[in-house]
Scaffold this motif. Structure first.
Motif, mmCIF file in Angstrom:
data_model
loop_
_atom_site.group_PDB
_atom_site.id
_atom_site.type_symbol
_atom_site.label_atom_id
_atom_site.label_comp_id
_atom_site.label_asym_id
_atom_site.label_seq_id
_atom_site.Cartn_x
_atom_site.Cartn_y
_atom_site.Cartn_z
ATOM 1 N N SER A 137 43.188 19.544 27.227
ATOM 2 C CA SER A 137 43.985 18.332 27.434
ATOM 3 C C SER A 137 45.246 18.433 26.571
ATOM 4 O O SER A 137 45.144 18.727 25.366
ATOM 5 N N GLN A 190 45.095 21.482 33.455
ATOM 6 C CA GLN A 190 44.224 20.941 32.413
ATOM 7 C C GLN A 190 42.782 21.031 32.905
ATOM 8 O O GLN A 190 42.491 20.633 34.043
ATOM 9 N N ALA A 228 40.259 19.672 30.982
ATOM 10 C CA ALA A 228 39.565 18.485 30.450
ATOM 11 C C ALA A 228 40.580 17.361 30.261
ATOM 12 O O ALA A 228 40.607 16.690 29.219
ATOM 13 N N ARG A 242 42.299 13.889 30.298
ATOM 14 C CA ARG A 242 41.666 12.591 30.056
ATOM 15 C C ARG A 242 42.524 11.440 30.557
ATOM 16 O O ARG A 242 43.741 11.462 30.435
ATOM 17 N N TRP A 294 40.968 13.194 34.191
ATOM 18 C CA TRP A 294 42.251 13.260 34.899
ATOM 19 C C TRP A 294 42.383 14.637 35.536
ATOM 20 O O TRP A 294 42.197 15.652 34.866
ATOM 21 N N ALA A 302 51.808 17.613 33.732
ATOM 22 C CA ALA A 302 50.890 17.133 32.692
ATOM 23 C C ALA A 302 51.527 17.493 31.366
ATOM 24 O O ALA A 302 51.695 18.680 31.052
ATOM 25 N N ASN A 305 49.465 0.785 32.571
ATOM 26 C CA ASN A 305 49.870 2.182 32.355
ATOM 27 C C ASN A 305 49.927 3.065 33.596
ATOM 28 O O ASN A 305 49.814 4.283 33.465
ATOM 29 N N LYS A 344 48.753 5.014 43.505
ATOM 30 C CA LYS A 344 48.939 5.553 42.148
ATOM 31 C C LYS A 344 49.496 6.978 42.191
ATOM 32 O O LYS A 344 48.935 7.851 42.833
ATOM 33 N N GLY A 357 50.795 12.067 33.164
ATOM 34 C CA GLY A 357 50.354 12.910 34.277
ATOM 35 C C GLY A 357 50.962 12.388 35.569
ATOM 36 O O GLY A 357 50.808 11.212 35.894
HETATM 37 C C1 BTN Z 1 45.155 7.160 33.325
HETATM 38 O O1 BTN Z 1 45.644 6.935 34.432
HETATM 39 O O2 BTN Z 1 44.029 6.701 33.011
HETATM 40 C C2 BTN Z 1 45.946 7.964 32.322
HETATM 41 C C3 BTN Z 1 46.050 9.407 32.729
HETATM 42 C C4 BTN Z 1 46.838 10.241 31.736
HETATM 43 C C5 BTN Z 1 46.861 11.711 32.108
HETATM 44 C C6 BTN Z 1 47.761 12.531 31.223
HETATM 45 S S1 BTN Z 1 48.005 14.166 31.832
HETATM 46 C C7 BTN Z 1 48.747 14.648 30.325
HETATM 47 C C8 BTN Z 1 47.953 13.977 29.218
HETATM 48 N N1 BTN Z 1 46.808 14.777 28.850
HETATM 49 C C9 BTN Z 1 45.649 14.179 29.104
HETATM 50 O O3 BTN Z 1 44.519 14.647 28.876
HETATM 51 N N2 BTN Z 1 45.885 12.978 29.658
HETATM 52 C C10 BTN Z 1 47.301 12.704 29.782
#
Ligand code: BTN
Length: 255
Positions: free
Chosen positions: A15, A39, A41, A43, A50, A59, A100, A108, A131
């Motif tokens: 991530s 990615q 993992a 998140r 994600w 990302a 967010n 989305k 992302g």
């Molecule tokens: C969401 O919609 O819940 C938030 C998603 C956020 C994703 C981005 S991708 C780059 C960064 N690295 C991660 O692990 N998560 C964020």
């Protein structure tokens, strides 16, 4: 033009937010950037995953070192506004779904994960993870293990635009908007721009917070701390703070 100070690029990473948090703790300067092509993992908010397959999405995580903790509630809005304006530059009807997400045509397209790290009462850094689904391959398939039903189903920029687009150009545009807004984070103009670009304004939604039964309310506006004012059916105004809150549209027949 933007003022990114240092960049680390990965073909594959767990991530970018996790890597950026470690790098920030080791002294990464303000406006350091971590980007990954894939990615494994990634998140989302809460304990959601994600989806970031190779070569299909943007990302990245930006390391910010705020001077004060006063503005920290505005950083998710900063990321969302920068993405929203970048998509609007392409002619797309992008809007910010508080707190967010960025939607195009109520679907989305982007998620933001802003995470703060503290030392006692002192803010050390904000990791602003973004992302963006760019190509159709970046839209999670229904059999992906992290798939969940979403009231604003996922789409990608290319599908909404109807033509291919260079991911790196989009990244540059987003970073330019981010760096342009950053010095104005405390200014009323920032709040105004964030609010003007809110999705679902004036609409009735169901608000889900934890396991409590959903609350029906109408979206009104933002407070200076980035919390959302909603009107309850009784007419009372309630303030919602970011956290584990999800908004879903209310079927107009049930208002
Ligand atoms: C969401 O919609 O819940 C938030 C998603 C956020 C994703 C981005 S991708 C780059 C960064 N690295 C991660 O692990 N998560 C964020």
């Amino acid at each position: 033009m933007n003022q990114i100070s240092s960049i680390r690029t990965f073909t594959t990473i767990g991530s970018t937010n996790d890597y950026a948090a470690e790098w920030a703790a080791q002294g990464a300067p303000h406006l350091s950037l971590v980007i990954a092509d894939e990615q494994t993992a990634g998140r989302g908010r809460g304990d959601r995953r994600w989806f970031t397959p190779p070569g299909a999405a943007l990302a990245f995580s930006l390391i910010l070192k705020p001077h004060t903790a006063q503005t920290i509630t505005r950083y998710a809005g900063l990321g969302a506004l920068a993405v929203c304006h970048s998509l609007q530059d392409l002619g797309l009807p992008a809007r910010i779904k508080w707190p967010n997400d960025v939607l195009i045509n109520r679907r989305k397209t982007c998620g933001i994960l802003a995470e703060a790290s503290w030392l006692g009462d002192h803010i050390q850094s904000i990791i602003l993870g973004i992302g963006v689904n760019v190509t159709p391959q970046s839209v999670p398939p229904p059999d992906w293990p992290g798939h969940h039903e979403h009231p604003f189903p996922p789409t990608c920029v290319q599908t909404e635009l109807g033509r291919p687009l260079d991911r790196h150009d989009l990244l540059q545009t987003i970073l330019n908007h981010l760096c342009a807004w950053l010095p104005r984070l405390e200014h009323p103009d920032f709040l105004r721009a964030w609010e003007e670009n809110l999705a679902l304004r004036g609409e009735w939604v169901h608000i889900y917070a934890g396991d409590a039964s959903p609350l029906k309310a109408q979206i009104i506006n933002l407070n200076p701390d980035g919390s959302l004012n909603v009107r309850l059916p009784s007419g009372r105004i309630q303030r919602l703070h970011d956290g584990e809150i999800h908004l879903r549209p209310v079927d107009s027949s049930t208002k």
